[in-house]
Design a protein around this motif. Structure first.
Motif, PDB file in Angstrom:
ATOM      1  N   UNK A 258       0.834  -1.208   0.000  1.00  0.00           N
ATOM      2  CA  UNK A 258       0.000   0.000   0.000  1.00  0.00           C
ATOM      3  C   UNK A 258       0.868   1.257   0.000  1.00  0.00           C
ATOM      4  N   UNK A 259       1.817   1.332   0.903  1.00  0.00           N
ATOM      5  CA  UNK A 259       2.655   2.531   1.012  1.00  0.00           C
ATOM      6  C   UNK A 259       3.514   2.702  -0.236  1.00  0.00           C
ATOM      7  N   UNK A 260       4.044   1.614  -0.777  1.00  0.00           N
ATOM      8  CA  UNK A 260       4.849   1.694  -2.004  1.00  0.00           C
ATOM      9  C   UNK A 260       4.006   2.123  -3.194  1.00  0.00           C
ATOM     10  N   UNK A 261       2.726   1.816  -3.172  1.00  0.00           N
ATOM     11  CA  UNK A 261       1.852   2.168  -4.302  1.00  0.00           C
ATOM     12  C   UNK A 261       1.705   3.673  -4.488  1.00  0.00           C
ATOM     13  N   UNK A 262       2.037   4.466  -3.452  1.00  0.00           N
ATOM     14  CA  UNK A 262       1.966   5.918  -3.562  1.00  0.00           C
ATOM     15  C   UNK A 262       3.263   6.522  -4.077  1.00  0.00           C
ATOM     16  N   UNK A 263       4.238   5.668  -4.373  1.00  0.00           N
ATOM     17  CA  UNK A 263       5.508   6.165  -4.864  1.00  0.00           C
ATOM     18  C   UNK A 263       6.575   6.282  -3.795  1.00  0.00           C
ATOM     19  N   UNK A 264       6.252   5.903  -2.572  1.00  0.00           N
ATOM     20  CA  UNK A 264       7.250   5.943  -1.508  1.00  0.00           C
ATOM     21  C   UNK A 264       8.188   4.761  -1.657  1.00  0.00           C
ATOM     22  N   UNK A 265       9.391   4.925  -1.168  1.00  0.00           N
ATOM     23  CA  UNK A 265      10.379   3.853  -1.167  1.00  0.00           C
ATOM     24  C   UNK A 265      10.768   3.610   0.291  1.00  0.00           C
ATOM     25  N   UNK A 266       9.924   2.871   1.025  1.00  0.00           N
ATOM     26  CA  UNK A 266      10.165   2.729   2.461  1.00  0.00           C
ATOM     27  C   UNK A 266      11.410   1.902   2.760  1.00  0.00           C
ATOM     28  N   UNK A 267      12.045   2.238   3.872  1.00  0.00           N
ATOM     29  CA  UNK A 267      13.103   1.388   4.419  1.00  0.00           C
ATOM     30  C   UNK A 267      12.384   0.311   5.217  1.00  0.00           C
ATOM     31  N   UNK A 268      12.632  -0.942   4.872  1.00  0.00           N
ATOM     32  CA  UNK A 268      11.925  -2.054   5.514  1.00  0.00           C
ATOM     33  C   UNK A 268      12.928  -2.889   6.301  1.00  0.00           C
ATOM     34  N   UNK A 269      12.604  -3.128   7.556  1.00  0.00           N
ATOM     35  CA  UNK A 269      13.404  -4.016   8.401  1.00  0.00           C
ATOM     36  C   UNK A 269      12.589  -5.278   8.654  1.00  0.00           C
ATOM     37  N   UNK A 270      13.042  -6.385   8.097  1.00  0.00           N
ATOM     38  CA  UNK A 270      12.380  -7.666   8.301  1.00  0.00           C
ATOM     39  C   UNK A 270      12.950  -8.264   9.587  1.00  0.00           C
ATOM     40  N   UNK A 271      12.164  -8.247  10.647  1.00  0.00           N
ATOM     41  CA  UNK A 271      12.659  -8.647  11.964  1.00  0.00           C
ATOM     42  C   UNK A 271      13.021 -10.122  12.036  1.00  0.00           C
ATOM     43  N   UNK A 272      12.410 -10.949  11.189  1.00  0.00           N
ATOM     44  CA  UNK A 272      12.760 -12.369  11.203  1.00  0.00           C
ATOM     45  C   UNK A 272      14.066 -12.637  10.448  1.00  0.00           C
ATOM     46  N   UNK A 273      14.661 -11.591   9.842  1.00  0.00           N
ATOM     47  CA  UNK A 273      15.953 -11.728   9.162  1.00  0.00           C
ATOM     48  C   UNK A 273      17.023 -10.852   9.800  1.00  0.00           C
ATOM     49  N   UNK A 274      16.615  -9.843  10.545  1.00  0.00           N
ATOM     50  CA  UNK A 274      17.542  -8.876  11.117  1.00  0.00           C
ATOM     51  C   UNK A 274      18.299  -9.517  12.285  1.00  0.00           C
ATOM     52  N   UNK A 275      19.647  -9.290  12.376  1.00  0.00           N
ATOM     53  CA  UNK A 275      20.408  -9.893  13.473  1.00  0.00           C
ATOM     54  C   UNK A 275      19.937  -9.473  14.869  1.00  0.00           C
ATOM     55  N   UNK A 276      19.336  -8.283  14.980  1.00  0.00           N
ATOM     56  CA  UNK A 276      18.833  -7.818  16.277  1.00  0.00           C
ATOM     57  C   UNK A 276      17.308  -7.778  16.283  1.00  0.00           C
ATOM     58  N   UNK A 277      16.706  -8.607  15.461  1.00  0.00           N
ATOM     59  CA  UNK A 277      15.258  -8.615  15.305  1.00  0.00           C
ATOM     60  C   UNK A 277      14.488  -8.816  16.588  1.00  0.00           C
TER      61      UNK A 277
END
Length: 192
Positions: free
Chosen positions: A30-49
């Motif tokens: 949804x947010x990307x559909x407006x043209x935004x390029x969000x920074x996404x942190x995938x907590x199940x992949x992040x070392x400090x998730x």
């Protein structure tokens, strides 16, 4: 909270997410559909998730994801984002962030004048944010909005310093008058 603050700092849109979460996927789309390029942190992949998730829960996120920050401000989770979207306020927020960029060019890969304008602006050292409408998932809707602003043809459409400058004719006229570089300097798009 220190870890979340550090990750959110100086980023327009940040989404804390998990690959396994279907609502996270919906909110990111949804947010990307407006043209935004969000920074996404995938907590199940992040070392400090796990630590980040603990901080998000401490902020009141239940479930912990998705957690959305816009303009370094905590907006909320899926319920809050969907409520803003249904009220028509989400696009306005994201659009405001898009407008915070020094130079934005709406373009099409198939348009030779778009290529000329992108090359011209880039030749001064500017690094414009370019949205190729023939590749963007909401390209037709964006093009309709540009036409509603008076763009005929709809591209290129250039915004400098959060102001609508115009299309190819207006940009070339500014360049020929020696006014394009000062405009880019004033928007902090280039430096001497």
């Amino acid at each position: 909270m220190a870890m979340v603050t550090a990750l959110v700092n100086e980023r327009s849109v940040v989404i804390f997410s998990k690959n396994s979460c279907c609502m996270c996927h919906t909110i990111k789309t949804l947010i990307s559909s407006f043209g935004a390029n969000p920074t996404v942190y995938e907590l199940d992949e992040h070392p400090k998730g796990h630590q980040i998730e603990k901080e998000l829960k401490g902020l009141g996120f239940k479930p912990s994801v998705p957690a959305v920050f816009i303009g370094q401000k905590l907006i909320g989770g899926a319920n809050e984002i969907m409520a803003l979207h249904l009220k028509g306020q989400l696009m306005a927020m994201v659009t405001a962030l898009v407008n915070e960029r020094s130079v934005v060019i709406f373009s099409k890969n198939s348009c030779c004048m778009c290529h000329t304008i992108k090359t011209l602006i880039g030749s001064f050292g500017a690094n414009p944010t370019v949205y190729e409408l023939d590749e963007h998932p909401k390209g037709h809707q964006i093009e309709k909005e540009l036409k509603g602003l008076g763009f005929k043809p709809s591209v290129p459409a250039v915004f400098i310093g959060q102001k609508l400058i115009g299309g190819a004719n207006e940009i070339m006229a500014l360049h020929l008058k020696g006014q394009l570089v000062p405009l880019l300097l004033g928007a902090n798009a280039i430096w001497l």
